[in-house]
Design an enzyme around this catalytic site. Structure first.
Site, PDB file in Angstrom:
ATOM      1  N   ILE A   1      33.795  42.134  33.099  1.00  0.00           N
ATOM      2  CA  ILE A   1      34.618  42.435  33.736  1.00  0.00           C
ATOM      3  C   ILE A   1      35.223  41.720  34.973  1.00  0.00           C
ATOM      4  O   ILE A   1      35.183  40.145  35.137  1.00  0.00           O
ATOM      5  CB  ILE A   1      32.957  43.245  34.851  1.00  0.00           C
ATOM      6  CG1 ILE A   1      33.771  43.922  35.741  1.00  0.00           C
ATOM      7  CG2 ILE A   1      31.853  42.015  35.426  1.00  0.00           C
ATOM      8  CD1 ILE A   1      32.866  44.367  36.885  1.00  0.00           C
ATOM      9  N   SER A   2      36.236  41.882  34.797  1.00  0.00           N
ATOM     10  CA  SER A   2      37.376  41.324  35.162  1.00  0.00           C
ATOM     11  C   SER A   2      36.768  41.134  36.444  1.00  0.00           C
ATOM     12  O   SER A   2      36.151  41.238  38.024  1.00  0.00           O
ATOM     13  CB  SER A   2      38.910  42.293  35.564  1.00  0.00           C
ATOM     14  OG  SER A   2      39.625  42.528  34.961  1.00  0.00           O
ATOM     15  N   GLN A   3      37.524  39.599  37.403  1.00  0.00           N
ATOM     16  CA  GLN A   3      37.517  38.827  38.327  1.00  0.00           C
ATOM     17  C   GLN A   3      38.183  39.580  39.562  1.00  0.00           C
ATOM     18  O   GLN A   3      39.056  40.741  38.858  1.00  0.00           O
ATOM     19  CB  GLN A   3      38.198  37.925  37.854  1.00  0.00           C
ATOM     20  CG  GLN A   3      38.241  36.692  39.888  1.00  0.00           C
ATOM     21  CD  GLN A   3      39.544  35.886  39.273  1.00  0.00           C
ATOM     22  OE1 GLN A   3      39.440  35.438  38.565  1.00  0.00           O
ATOM     23  NE2 GLN A   3      39.378  35.085  40.329  1.00  0.00           N
TER      24      GLN A   3
END
Ligand code: SAH
Length: 216
Positions: free
Chosen positions: A65-67
């Site tokens: 999950i992207s930052q």
């Protein structure tokens, strides 16, 4: 998936939004969306306590999950308006798609890994988000559903895929990280005419790679 929300989560989200402001995110609509989407619902149980840290986390199938900062930065560059038709390549956990839905966009999202496609397409409706989910190779975009006002790619490409460029409306924008493995530059491509495109660069990021084909 069991999911619940308590006042502590709201407080943690407010702190995350403050941290993103300090890091330079200005668009109030982006900040408001991040302040609303329950990121903890997208996290594997091992990482639940870190849901509102500004970090990327594993979501299974070797993906992340992207930052939140990256999500905010890409979404800000995308300049989405309510009712915009948006294509997201790389559904992953579905968090970015939820942020776009929260901003009022009409979202199509495509994922090449069956496991992640299934998980996200079950979770988002439970949270009240209803993008159109597609299983397939996003390199080709979604020609039958296009053209799109906006395209956001959430995996690193070695170059900008031509088929995605031609699925933008004239005046449309695409935000895509471009570069070799683990060294991508955030690129904005604007379609200015039938065959004319403008490109701008917006700093370095690290993404998992955009890959061809699907994983069943
Ligand atoms: N937007 C996601 C980030 C996921 S990481 C989120 O908010 O959680 C990038 C995702 O892109 C991975 O799930 C990966 O499987 C997917 N991906 C990589 N190449 C792809 C392709 N060609 N088509 C569709 N999805 C792709």
């Amino acid at each position: 998936m069991t999911w619940s929300e308590n006042p502590r989560h709201q407080g943690l989200r407010r702190r995350l939004v403050d941290a993103l402001k300090i890091k330079g995110i200005r668009d109030e609509r982006v900040l408001a969306a991040i302040g609303k989407v329950p990121r903890h619902a997208f996290m594997e149980s091992t990482f639940l306590n870190f849901a509102y840290k500004d970090q990327a986390f594993p979501i299974g199938a070797g993906q992340t999950i992207s930052q939140p900062y990256t999500v905010a930065f890409q979404t800000e560059l995308l300049m989405v308006e309510p009712q915009c038709k948006v294509l997201e390549v790389g559904t992953g956990s579905g968090y970015q798609a939820a942020v776009l839905c929260e901003m009022g966009a009409k979202v199509h999202t495509i994922e090449r890994q069956k496991e992640l496609f299934v998980k996200a397409s079950q979770l988002l409706p439970e949270l009240g988000y209803h993008p159109a989910f597609h299983f397939g190779d996003g390199f080709r975009g979604l020609p039958t559903y296009g053209p799109f006002d906006r395209i956001i790619v959430t995996a690193g490409a070695t170059s900008v895929p031509e088929e995605l460029k031609t699925q933008l409306v004239i005046g449309g924008r695409m935000v895509i990280p471009v570069g070799p493995d683990r060294h991508q530059e955030m690129v904005v491509v604007t379609r200015t005419g039938e065959t004319e495109f403008e490109t701008g660069k917006h700093g370095g990021f690290v993404f998992v790679p955009l890959l061809r084909g699907v994983v069943n």
